[in-house]
Design an enzyme around this catalytic site. Structure first.
Site, PDB file in Angstrom:
ATOM      1  CG  HIS A 136      -2.009  -0.932   1.435  1.00  0.00           C
ATOM      2  ND1 HIS A 136      -1.872  -1.907   0.629  1.00  0.00           N
ATOM      3  CD2 HIS A 136      -3.541  -1.029   0.766  1.00  0.00           C
ATOM      4  CE1 HIS A 136      -3.169  -3.079   1.041  1.00  0.00           C
ATOM      5  NE2 HIS A 136      -3.979  -2.093   1.034  1.00  0.00           N
TER       6      HIS A 136
ATOM      7  CG  HIS B  75       2.635  -4.540  19.658  1.00  0.00           C
ATOM      8  ND1 HIS B  75       2.627  -4.995  21.279  1.00  0.00           N
ATOM      9  CD2 HIS B  75       1.651  -3.658  19.931  1.00  0.00           C
ATOM     10  CE1 HIS B  75       2.294  -4.523  21.962  1.00  0.00           C
ATOM     11  NE2 HIS B  75       0.797  -4.187  21.061  1.00  0.00           N
TER      12      HIS B  75
ATOM     13  CB  ILE C 248       0.077   2.371  18.645  1.00  0.00           C
ATOM     14  CG1 ILE C 248       0.658   3.488  19.315  1.00  0.00           C
ATOM     15  CG2 ILE C 248      -1.048   2.348  18.129  1.00  0.00           C
ATOM     16  CD1 ILE C 248       0.756   4.397  18.047  1.00  0.00           C
ATOM     17  CB  THR C 249      -2.451  -2.863  20.449  1.00  0.00           C
ATOM     18  OG1 THR C 249      -0.998  -2.733  21.493  1.00  0.00           O
ATOM     19  CG2 THR C 249      -2.785  -3.862  19.599  1.00  0.00           C
TER      20      THR C 249
ATOM     21  CD1 TRP D 265     -20.709 -17.257   9.343  1.00  0.00           C
ATOM     22  CD2 TRP D 265     -20.143 -18.906   8.236  1.00  0.00           C
ATOM     23  NE1 TRP D 265     -20.414 -18.170  10.251  1.00  0.00           N
ATOM     24  CE2 TRP D 265     -19.974 -19.317   9.389  1.00  0.00           C
ATOM     25  CE3 TRP D 265     -19.642 -19.754   7.377  1.00  0.00           C
ATOM     26  CZ2 TRP D 265     -19.353 -20.884  10.115  1.00  0.00           C
ATOM     27  CZ3 TRP D 265     -19.064 -21.556   6.928  1.00  0.00           C
ATOM     28  CH2 TRP D 265     -19.284 -21.109   9.246  1.00  0.00           C
ATOM     29  CE  LYS D 266     -17.244 -16.734  13.168  1.00  0.00           C
ATOM     30  NZ  LYS D 266     -17.392 -16.842  14.419  1.00  0.00           N
TER      31      LYS D 266
END
Length: 332
Positions: free
Chosen positions: A44, A305, A168-169, A224-225
């Site tokens: 990206h 992380h 930061i997570t 499907w989720k």
């Protein structure tokens, strides 16, 4: 090949200036592409740059355009990007969400008529670095089949959630098992995916990126989720922004531009003191990472992380760029 951050930014700036982009805008845009690449997210960053320039060349990205506010409802604002540069518009919108959160405790900016934001994790981190929980997502063209279908009718619709802390997570996920950017990366390297990532012509699951590129049948994350998550994220983005849905982008634009995005910032410091916050984060982190490993040599991952370490290595040793991508950029 290895190149430095400065070498990459210089080339990207050169190309943008050659398209008539104003110097300040070109510098800011090139900085974001180079930063994404330095974090190791080539898919990206540098890999997407030639396509981004193509979008400018055909008029889908309008470099001189600026986002404008069109509606306000307390903690919620609605903006129109006017097809401006996607990563710069996204950065501005998260900044605006943070300003609203400073005033109200929560800020939500819904953006329509925008372009690809490149690395979505950038904007979650942007909020978390200032002590806010950052949540954002975008819709896209139809790029994968909904669960039970063969045709592409839903978007990959990435979702980002960032939790302030040290480090930061950062959760940055496509609603497909792998993004099209990762597909391109594997095509360039010739590597198979580590798990099933899509379907072949006969409807069988496959890890082969070349087969998936041909069928255009990526696998929804979690079957499907992931399909359901993609659908509701699209609906929220389109309704809150009064912008285009995946169906409208795909049927009307027939290319990925004019998309809809959501940016949310949530104030944390006024809800919990610093010591309690850090203690909760440490407890969660330790509880997760102290679990017995499947492979003693493979660490348990916490989302985002590894980014700081990866950035430091790339800053120290130079960034690894695919030769063919670098040639394309040099030729632009």
């Amino acid at each position: 090949m290895k190149i430095t951050f400065e070498q990459l930014k210089e080339q990207l700036t050169r190309v943008l200036l050659s398209r008539g982009v104003q110097a300040e805008t070109a510098d800011a845009c090139a900085e974001m592409f180079a930063s994404t690449t330095e974090y190791g997210v080539n898919s990206h960053g540098v890999n997407r740059f030639p396509w981004f320039i193509h979008q400018i060349d055909i008029g889908h990205v309008i470099p001189d355009a600026k986002p404008v506010k069109v509606a306000s409802l307390g903690v919620i604002e609605q903006w129109d990007a006017q097809q401006s540069i996607g990563n710069l518009a996204a950065k501005e919108m998260m900044d605006r969400a943070i300003e609203l959160a400073k005033e109200y405790g929560l800020g939500l900016v819904a953006l329509r008529n925008t372009n690809h934001w490149m690395r979505g994790g950038t904007y979650g981190s942007q909020a978390a670095e200032k002590g806010f929980i950052g949540i954002c997502w975008t819709n896209s063209m139809a790029a994968l089949p909904p669960w039970g279908a063969k045709e592409c009718r839903i978007g990959t619709n990435p979702l980002i959630i960032a939790i302030p802390g040290n480090p930061i997570t950062l959760l940055d996920i496509s609603t497909s098992m792998f993004s099209y950017g990762k597909l391109q990366t594997n095509l360039l390297s010739g590597q198979q995916f580590p798990v099933e990532a899509g379907y072949d012509d006969d409807g069988n699951l496959t890890r082969d990126p070349f087969i998936i590129e041909k069928t255009r049948r990526l696998l929804p994350m979690g079957y499907w989720k992931g399909s359901g998550l993609s659908i509701v994220l699209d609906m929220m983005a389109a309704l809150l922004s009064n912008g285009l849905s995946v169906a409208e982008i795909t049927q009307n634009n027939r290319d990925e531009y004019g998309i809809s995005q959501i940016f949310i910032a949530i104030e944390v410091d006024k809800l919990i003191d610093d010591s309690s916050r850090e203690e909760k984060l440490k407890m969660s982190t330790h509880f997760i990472t102290s679990a017995e490993r499947v492979d003693p040599e493979t660490a348990i991952r916490l989302p985002g992380h590894e980014l700081v370490r990866r950035q430091a290595e790339n800053r120290r040793n130079g960034m690894t760029i695919d030769d063919s991508i670098w040639k394309k950029i040099k030729a632009l």
